[in-house]
Design an enzyme around this catalytic site. Structure first.
Site, PDB file in Angstrom:
ATOM      1  N   ASN A  29       0.858  -1.187   0.000  1.00 42.07           N
ATOM      2  CA  ASN A  29       0.000   0.000   0.000  1.00 42.07           C
ATOM      3  C   ASN A  29       0.891   1.234   0.000  1.00 42.07           C
ATOM      4  O   ASN A  29       1.492   1.574   1.018  1.00 42.07           O
ATOM      5  CB  ASN A  29      -0.904  -0.019   1.241  1.00 42.07           C
ATOM      6  CG  ASN A  29      -1.763   1.227   1.363  1.00 42.07           C
ATOM      7  OD1 ASN A  29      -1.916   1.993   0.410  1.00 42.07           O
ATOM      8  ND2 ASN A  29      -2.336   1.432   2.542  1.00 42.07           N
TER       9      ASN A  29
ATOM     10  N   LYS B  75      -0.015   4.274  -0.255  1.00 42.06           N
ATOM     11  CA  LYS B  75      -0.685   5.431   0.345  1.00 42.06           C
ATOM     12  C   LYS B  75      -0.525   6.656  -0.575  1.00 42.06           C
ATOM     13  O   LYS B  75      -0.550   6.505  -1.797  1.00 42.06           O
ATOM     14  CB  LYS B  75      -0.172   5.663   1.765  1.00 42.06           C
ATOM     15  CG  LYS B  75      -0.305   4.397   2.627  1.00 42.06           C
ATOM     16  CD  LYS B  75      -0.048   4.621   4.082  1.00 42.06           C
ATOM     17  CE  LYS B  75      -0.211   3.303   4.824  1.00 42.06           C
ATOM     18  NZ  LYS B  75      -0.066   3.456   6.284  1.00 42.06           N
TER      19      LYS B  75
ATOM     20  N   HIS C 252      -9.420   0.529   5.333  1.00 38.08           N
ATOM     21  CA  HIS C 252      -8.146   0.821   5.984  1.00 38.08           C
ATOM     22  C   HIS C 252      -8.374   1.791   7.135  1.00 38.08           C
ATOM     23  O   HIS C 252      -9.240   2.658   7.082  1.00 38.08           O
ATOM     24  CB  HIS C 252      -7.167   1.416   4.968  1.00 38.08           C
ATOM     25  CG  HIS C 252      -5.755   1.484   5.468  1.00 38.08           C
ATOM     26  ND1 HIS C 252      -5.325   2.487   6.311  1.00 38.08           N
ATOM     27  CD2 HIS C 252      -4.682   0.678   5.262  1.00 38.08           C
ATOM     28  CE1 HIS C 252      -4.051   2.291   6.598  1.00 38.08           C
ATOM     29  NE2 HIS C 252      -3.635   1.195   5.973  1.00 38.08           N
TER      30      HIS C 252
ATOM     31  N   GLU D  35      -6.903   4.333   8.108  1.00 32.96           N
ATOM     32  CA  GLU D  35      -6.801   5.753   7.774  1.00 32.96           C
ATOM     33  C   GLU D  35      -8.077   6.247   7.110  1.00 32.96           C
ATOM     34  O   GLU D  35      -8.483   7.398   7.313  1.00 32.96           O
ATOM     35  CB  GLU D  35      -5.584   5.980   6.877  1.00 32.96           C
ATOM     36  CG  GLU D  35      -4.278   5.779   7.639  1.00 32.96           C
ATOM     37  CD  GLU D  35      -3.081   5.473   6.764  1.00 32.96           C
ATOM     38  OE1 GLU D  35      -2.002   5.233   7.324  1.00 32.96           O
ATOM     39  OE2 GLU D  35      -3.225   5.456   5.524  1.00 32.96           O
TER      40      GLU D  35
ATOM     41  N   GLU E 124      -4.998  -5.086  10.923  1.00 32.32           N
ATOM     42  CA  GLU E 124      -4.036  -4.005  11.095  1.00 32.32           C
ATOM     43  C   GLU E 124      -4.294  -3.310  12.429  1.00 32.32           C
ATOM     44  O   GLU E 124      -5.178  -2.465  12.534  1.00 32.32           O
ATOM     45  CB  GLU E 124      -4.104  -3.020   9.928  1.00 32.32           C
ATOM     46  CG  GLU E 124      -5.520  -2.691   9.439  1.00 32.32           C
ATOM     47  CD  GLU E 124      -5.550  -1.402   8.652  1.00 32.32           C
ATOM     48  OE1 GLU E 124      -4.557  -1.077   8.003  1.00 32.32           O
ATOM     49  OE2 GLU E 124      -6.592  -0.719   8.723  1.00 32.32           O
TER      50      GLU E 124
ATOM     51  N   GLY F 154       2.520   2.894  11.149  1.00 37.63           N
ATOM     52  CA  GLY F 154       3.313   4.104  11.028  1.00 37.63           C
ATOM     53  C   GLY F 154       3.936   4.579  12.326  1.00 37.63           C
ATOM     54  O   GLY F 154       4.463   5.685  12.403  1.00 37.63           O
TER      55      GLY F 154
ATOM     56  N   SER G   6       3.384  -1.981  10.560  1.00 41.29           N
ATOM     57  CA  SER G   6       4.841  -1.852  10.673  1.00 41.29           C
ATOM     58  C   SER G   6       5.547  -3.179  10.417  1.00 41.29           C
ATOM     59  O   SER G   6       6.561  -3.497  11.041  1.00 41.29           O
ATOM     60  CB  SER G   6       5.237  -1.288  12.046  1.00 41.29           C
ATOM     61  OG  SER G   6       4.725   0.029  12.201  1.00 41.29           O
TER      62      SER G   6
END
Length: 255
Positions: free
Chosen positions: A9, A11, A100, A102, A172, A178, A218
């Site tokens: 991904n 992003k 996701h 985010e 996740e 991150g 991560s």
């Protein structure tokens, strides 16, 4: 049977020249180092504007395959700035990431909306990579399993058996995205096993056994082998490490 699987991904990163260079490097490395029928499924998910160029370099084969990072729930219409699943499929996408953390956090996508996006993706012939995962507060409150069970029930388990067969699940943990923090291999295995149990209850044991479940949080070239060695971890949804060709291919080779 489920397969080993690694999705990158990207992003909101990379310019067109950077994306072309990275894709070319990944494709060449995979060609040189991973020939064989038992190679993992690899998916590259760039930002929308880069999809055609990256797809051209991937060559349109089953792997490495092209994936998108999101899609709209409607097939077409007056939705300025949005991209439909049908449009993504028409330019060569085979997969799409949905749910996701985010998207859930910054764009307030909830499970009701994501269930619509899942249907749209499947109708267009895309295979969804459906993300679930808990925040640090949820984990510290020891509510991880209840939280993920609700995400699965409300967002995913409305699908028919045939539709569900097309779905990849990605766990996740939000606290490990991150941040440089990573769930231990035991923590990842514990949640992956729980997800598989939920699938068995919602569908059947065969569906649970066949469902590919990825770890995202991560995951990198140094820890992927240990994480992927767990019996219910089938691969990874890779963020930052997907932007470095050698690291990404090392992760793919971790099986």
């Amino acid at each position: 049977m489920r397969q080993n699987f690694v999705a990158g991904n990207w992003k909101m990163n990379l310019t067109l020249p950077e994306a072309q260079a990275l894709t070319s490097e990944i494709v060449q490395m995979l060609h040189d180092e991973l020939l064989g029928a038992d190679s993992p499924q690899v998916v590259i998910c760039p930002p929308f504007p880069l999809l055609p160029a990256v797809g051209h370099l991937l060559g349109g084969g089953p792997t490495p395959a092209l994936g998108a990072q999101n899609c709209h729930q409607k097939e077409s219409g007056a939705y300025t700035g949005e991209v439909s699943a049908k449009l993504l499929q028409s330019i060569g996408c085979q997969y799409v990431i949905l749910g996701h953390s985010e998207r859930r956090q910054y764009f307030h996508e909830d499970d009701a909306l994501l269930s619509q996006k899942l249907k749209a993706a499947l109708t267009a012939g895309l295979k969804p990579i459906f993300c679930v995962g808990e925040s640090l507060d949820t984990r510290e409150a020891e509510e991880t399993f209840d939280f993920i069970a609700k995400q699965l029930k409300d967002g995913l388990f409305h699908l028919s058996n045939e539709e569900f067969d097309q779905v990849v699940i990605a766990y996740e943990p939000i606290w490990a995205i991150g941040t440089g923090k990573t769930a231990t291999s035991q923590q990842a295995q514990e949640v992956h096993a729980f997800i598989r149990e939920q699938v068995a209850q919602a569908y059947d044991a065969q569906a649970a056994q066949n469902t590919t479940i990825l770890y995202g949080g991560s995951c990198n070239a140094q820890n992927a082998r240990e994480i992927f060695s767990q019996p219910d971890v089938d691969g990874g949804l890779i963020g930052g490490a997907a932007l470095k060709s050698r690291d990404f291919v090392t992760i793919v080779k971790s099986f």
